[in-house]
Design a protein around this motif. Structure first.
Motif, short mmCIF file in Angstrom:
data_model
loop_
_atom_site.label_atom_id
_atom_site.label_comp_id
_atom_site.label_asym_id
_atom_site.label_seq_id
_atom_site.Cartn_x
_atom_site.Cartn_y
_atom_site.Cartn_z
N CYS A 90 0.80 -1.23 0.00
CA CYS A 90 0.00 0.00 0.00
C CYS A 90 0.83 1.27 0.00
O CYS A 90 0.32 2.35 -0.30
CB CYS A 90 -0.92 0.03 1.22
SG CYS A 90 -2.05 -1.35 1.27
N GLY A 91 2.07 1.17 0.41
CA GLY A 91 2.92 2.35 0.48
C GLY A 91 3.06 2.86 1.90
O GLY A 91 2.17 2.67 2.74
N ALA A 92 4.17 3.51 2.15
CA ALA A 92 4.45 4.03 3.49
C ALA A 92 3.55 5.20 3.85
O ALA A 92 3.25 5.42 5.03
CB ALA A 92 5.92 4.43 3.60
N VAL A 93 3.09 5.95 2.85
CA VAL A 93 2.20 7.08 3.15
C VAL A 93 0.86 6.57 3.64
O VAL A 93 0.30 7.09 4.61
CB VAL A 93 2.04 7.99 1.91
CG1 VAL A 93 0.99 9.06 2.15
CG2 VAL A 93 3.38 8.64 1.56
N VAL A 94 0.34 5.52 3.02
CA VAL A 94 -0.92 4.91 3.49
C VAL A 94 -0.73 4.36 4.89
O VAL A 94 -1.60 4.52 5.75
CB VAL A 94 -1.39 3.82 2.51
CG1 VAL A 94 -2.54 3.01 3.10
CG2 VAL A 94 -1.81 4.44 1.19
N LEU A 95 0.41 3.74 5.14
CA LEU A 95 0.71 3.23 6.47
C LEU A 95 0.69 4.37 7.49
O LEU A 95 0.07 4.25 8.55
CB LEU A 95 2.07 2.53 6.48
CG LEU A 95 2.52 1.99 7.83
CD1 LEU A 95 1.75 0.72 8.17
CD2 LEU A 95 4.00 1.72 7.82
N LEU A 96 1.34 5.48 7.16
CA LEU A 96 1.34 6.64 8.05
C LEU A 96 -0.08 7.10 8.32
O LEU A 96 -0.45 7.36 9.47
CB LEU A 96 2.16 7.78 7.42
CG LEU A 96 2.10 9.12 8.13
CD1 LEU A 96 3.45 9.79 8.14
CD2 LEU A 96 1.08 10.04 7.50
N GLN A 97 -0.90 7.19 7.29
CA GLN A 97 -2.28 7.64 7.46
C GLN A 97 -3.06 6.68 8.35
O GLN A 97 -3.87 7.12 9.17
CB GLN A 97 -2.96 7.77 6.09
CG GLN A 97 -2.40 8.90 5.27
CD GLN A 97 -2.85 8.86 3.82
OE1 GLN A 97 -3.40 7.87 3.33
NE2 GLN A 97 -2.61 9.95 3.11
N GLN A 98 -2.80 5.40 8.24
CA GLN A 98 -3.49 4.43 9.09
C GLN A 98 -3.06 4.56 10.54
O GLN A 98 -3.88 4.39 11.44
CB GLN A 98 -3.24 3.01 8.59
CG GLN A 98 -3.92 2.73 7.28
CD GLN A 98 -3.55 1.39 6.71
OE1 GLN A 98 -2.57 0.78 7.10
NE2 GLN A 98 -4.34 0.93 5.75
N VAL A 99 -1.80 4.88 10.76
CA VAL A 99 -1.32 5.04 12.13
C VAL A 99 -1.86 6.33 12.73
O VAL A 99 -2.36 6.35 13.85
CB VAL A 99 0.23 5.02 12.18
CG1 VAL A 99 0.73 5.38 13.56
CG2 VAL A 99 0.74 3.65 11.77
N VAL A 100 -1.79 7.42 11.98
CA VAL A 100 -2.20 8.73 12.50
C VAL A 100 -3.72 8.85 12.58
O VAL A 100 -4.24 9.38 13.54
CB VAL A 100 -1.60 9.86 11.63
CG1 VAL A 100 -2.15 11.21 12.02
CG2 VAL A 100 -0.08 9.85 11.75
N CYS A 101 -4.41 8.32 11.60
CA CYS A 101 -5.87 8.48 11.55
C CYS A 101 -6.63 7.21 11.93
O CYS A 101 -7.85 7.22 11.98
CB CYS A 101 -6.30 8.89 10.14
SG CYS A 101 -5.52 10.39 9.56
N GLY A 102 -5.91 6.12 12.17
CA GLY A 102 -6.55 4.83 12.45
C GLY A 102 -7.09 4.75 13.85
O GLY A 102 -7.18 5.73 14.58
#
Length: 168
Positions: A90-102
């Motif tokens: 999915c990409g590291a940006v998607v991972l970041l979004q999941q961590v920050v907004c998850g």
């Protein structure tokens, strides 16, 4: 080490030296790129294309640096298999979004799925949030477009309603 990004979580007695951070980021970059190439081959068999580029871009490298500064060589252990797989697919940006907004860590399941990423990478959350604050156009572009859909005018000015659809 990037100034102002190193977390102070007590995981390491001293900050990881810059040279070691660079080496670990390069190793992680190679590993994720190799995983993406393998995943791209699987996608091609099914007539699909990989949803992320095979090589990591600037924003993804920033996320890798943040993760390496937080977890160091632990990122290569089996505890982080799902995290590396998620970055590859999915990409590291998607991972970041999941961590920050998850999901918040207290609500996340033990499994490391989309919501569970927040729990797995809980220690990196402050540094990832700082990346979002400093570079919102890189990490929150999708969020801005989603918000724009909710804040756009619903009625035209000549239909007798104000910008929010109320009778004027």
């Amino acid at each position: 080490m990037a100034q102002g990004f190193a977390p102070n979580d007590g995981a390491f007695d001293a900050a990881i030296p810059d040279r070691e951070v660079a080496r670990l980021v390069l190793d992680l970059d190679r590993l994720i790129t190799l995983n993406r190439q393998t995943t791209a081959s699987r996608y091609q068999v099914h007539g699909k294309s990989l949803p992320v580029p095979e090589t990591l871009g600037r924003a993804e490298l920033m996320v890798l640096i943040a993760l390496v500064q937080t977890y160091g060589p632990l990122l290569f252990g089996s505890d982080f298999d799902a995290v590396r797989e998620r970055m590859a697919e999915c990409g590291a940006v998607v991972l970041l979004q999941q961590v920050v907004c998850g999901d918040r860590p207290d609500r996340a399941t033990k499994e490391v799925h989309a919501g569970g990423m927040a729990a797995r990478l809980q220690d990196a959350r402050p540094i990832l949030e700082e990346l979002c604050r400093r570079f919102p156009d890189l990490f929150l572009a999708e969020a801005w477009s989603l918000l724009a859909r909710f804040t756009t005018r619903r009625a035209t000015p000549d239909d007798g309603q104000d910008e929010w659809g109320n009778d004027g």
